[in-house]
Design a protein around this motif. Sequence first.
Motif, short mmCIF file in Angstrom:
data_model
loop_
_atom_site.label_atom_id
_atom_site.label_comp_id
_atom_site.label_asym_id
_atom_site.label_seq_id
_atom_site.Cartn_x
_atom_site.Cartn_y
_atom_site.Cartn_z
N VAL A 75 82.70 -70.91 53.69
CA VAL A 75 83.22 -70.80 55.05
C VAL A 75 82.11 -70.30 55.98
N PHE B 133 87.90 -78.10 55.63
CA PHE B 133 87.93 -77.11 56.71
C PHE B 133 89.05 -77.48 57.70
N TYR B 134 88.70 -77.83 58.92
CA TYR B 134 89.71 -78.16 59.93
C TYR B 134 89.09 -79.06 60.98
N GLN C 16 92.95 -65.77 54.61
CA GLN C 16 93.06 -67.18 55.01
C GLN C 16 91.75 -67.68 55.61
N ALA C 17 91.12 -66.84 56.44
CA ALA C 17 89.90 -67.28 57.10
C ALA C 17 88.71 -67.30 56.16
N ASN D 178 98.63 -71.88 47.61
CA ASN D 178 98.39 -70.60 48.28
C ASN D 178 99.68 -69.96 48.78
N ARG E 137 94.55 -78.65 59.94
CA ARG E 137 93.96 -78.16 58.70
C ARG E 137 93.65 -79.35 57.79
N GLU F 172 95.97 -77.22 47.85
CA GLU F 172 95.45 -75.89 48.17
C GLU F 172 96.44 -75.01 48.93
N ASP F 173 96.92 -75.51 50.07
CA ASP F 173 97.78 -74.67 50.91
C ASP F 173 99.14 -74.44 50.26
N ARG G 108 84.99 -78.13 48.39
CA ARG G 108 85.26 -77.90 49.81
C ARG G 108 84.04 -78.24 50.66
N GLU H 285 79.63 -73.09 56.62
CA GLU H 285 80.16 -74.09 57.55
C GLU H 285 80.05 -73.59 58.99
N ASN I 65 90.18 -69.12 52.11
CA ASN I 65 90.83 -70.43 52.07
C ASN I 65 90.33 -71.38 53.14
N ALA I 66 89.40 -70.91 53.99
CA ALA I 66 88.85 -71.73 55.07
C ALA I 66 89.94 -72.28 55.97
N ASN I 67 91.11 -71.62 55.96
CA ASN I 67 92.21 -72.10 56.81
C ASN I 67 92.18 -71.34 58.13
N VAL I 68 91.18 -71.65 58.94
CA VAL I 68 91.00 -70.92 60.20
C VAL I 68 92.17 -71.17 61.16
#
Lengths: 379, 290
Positions: A94, B51-52, B251-252, A369, B46, A365-366, A119, A97, B255-258
């Motif tokens: 992350v 990423f997003y 999450q951020a 989670n 997402r 993934e989500d 990812r 990126e 999980n890269a779920n920004v």
Amino acid sequence: MTESSISRREFLQRSGAAGAVLLLPGLLAACGTAEEATTTSAAGPIDLAGSKIKVGTYGGFFEENFAAIYPDFTAETGIEVESISQPTSEAWVVQLEQAAQAGAIPADVSMLSVVGMLRAMKGDILAGFDEATLPNSQYLAPGFVRKDDSGLVKGVGAVSWYITLVSNTDRVAESPDTWTALWDPQWADSLTLLSQPGNAFLLEITAVSFFGGKEILATQDGVEEVLAKLAEVKPNVKLWYRDEATAQQALNTGEVAMGQFYHDITEYAASQGEPLRSVFPKEGAILDSGEWAITKTTENLAACQVFINWMCQPAVQARLARTLGTSPTVAKEHMDLTDEEYASFSGPGPDAAIRPDYRIYADWEDWINQKWTEQIFSE
Amino acid sequence: MSTDTTEQATDTPLRAYRVLAFPVAVLGIFFLAPFGFMLATSFYRRIEGGFYEPAFVTDSYERLFSKIFLERTAFSIQICLLVALLVVLIGFPFTFFLTRMRQRSQTVLLVLTLSALTLSEVIVAFSWNVILGRSSGLSNVLVWLGLMSEPKSYAPSYLAVVLGLMYIAFPYCILTLYPSLSRLDREITEAAETLGASPWRTFWTVVVPISRLTILAAFLLVFVFTLGSYLIAAILGRPQHWTLSVFISDQATFNANVPFAAAMAMFLTVLSLAIVGAVSWLGGRGERVS
């Protein structure tokens, strides 16, 4: 082992491919002196001596041991390496990126776990390159060169690691040798487990221990069934950890008695006097790998390739195994490691290990989670 | 509204607005712009396993209203209100009696209290972990004194999170209360004592009521401050003690779920503003009635 008496250079000469690969500039760079450190580009050979790259590996003992190897690489190639201490891959990807978006390069080369690699590839933040620039990849065991759909290399096996049953010897007289012990009420409020589904691989551990194998994880219904079984472990868990430093501290001091943890770090810590032991459970330890990946925004792609190629040498992999206890990505027959040495960092070996079902973490993934949060983190 | 503006405009020279321009611009760039970006991100799409990407979808907000995250939100508000209450209950009398001390003692105690601000949240969390741990914590002292048979661990636990949050919030509470309490007219308390009230009676019947708005300000500051703290809860709490801030961070960063993290952050911001508004309004109304 006959290999134990031959040097890396002799080995290369004996191998059938040696004559051909010695002609490749990448290998010349890897084996040559600082002056010889060259590689090719469309415009012709580039002198890489004096260039500098930043290489990220997991912080702590891990990074310290890697950093100790880099001066030899610099001596041979003239390429300077700045060692970066990176957090766990999931978090690091992350950061990479976001840094790439901002035009910064926190590391030219990073070590990413498979989940992190998937990812990073999906997010298109990695550079791809031709396998021909990586002659030493021939020594890698099958499956350690990861390519994208167009055939370009994106990830190269760096090291593998086992997640085993680790206990504090002061608190646990005799360690259990089965993952099912995690569910035993005698360990109430005394275990430590990884908190993120994508690097804990507790779904696989539960599936293999109680459902006869990983097949049950093929469907979402199956995953929910496994999660329900895993939820029974909650009363025994004192610490759900995100980063290994927290768990290591808790295991060293005996705040927790036992848990899932990294075999290599445990062996290293034990050799430094910590009261720890690592046991390969009979159902199999988790075998995960780190892969070298090059950040797309690097300004030094050629130097990164030379670095990765150098790290793929059997001698370097054997050295890492001896110092850090990591499981090499180079095939066993290419290295001079004795059977005893090999067993010390690989236990019963990769065939007896549980391989993570990476697909479920990428595709669901989500969903995983959310279910994980509901079942594992709820009261 | 327009009348007010006109009156202010006529009362305030144009120069004053020019002076304001710089801080307003700084605030706009460094606060509003990131906030706007976060708002926009919370609607991004997402990409699972990746990423997003920019879009306008409400998926993240829909997920926010799942049972588990609403439970987490309720827990976060509950624990932060409790911490704010406890910190003010201890902080207010402490600060009041501090302002009644000699100047030299005041300075020493203030410096000691505020020196806790130099510690990072990580250090505070790990220190409390050690203090409450079984291997080297307070319970070892109790065992040594013969008051306990064997050392016990009190972290991670709800108590550990409350103590950790109280520790990091306490200096901020003092900072808010001190200026107002040190300016409190001594003649008021002296008058009460002259009429025969004990120092404690004076404190409860005179000082506390007239300092109501200051207490409210300190309470709100501690509440908002602790709501944003995530390391304390993450390190000192079990999963059921993790606040919404811990889940935002997970999450951020993991999980890269920004977009989902941004949606949770927006939700938390709106909720805390609503609570601050409601408490201020109630406090202000009480002031007018009295």
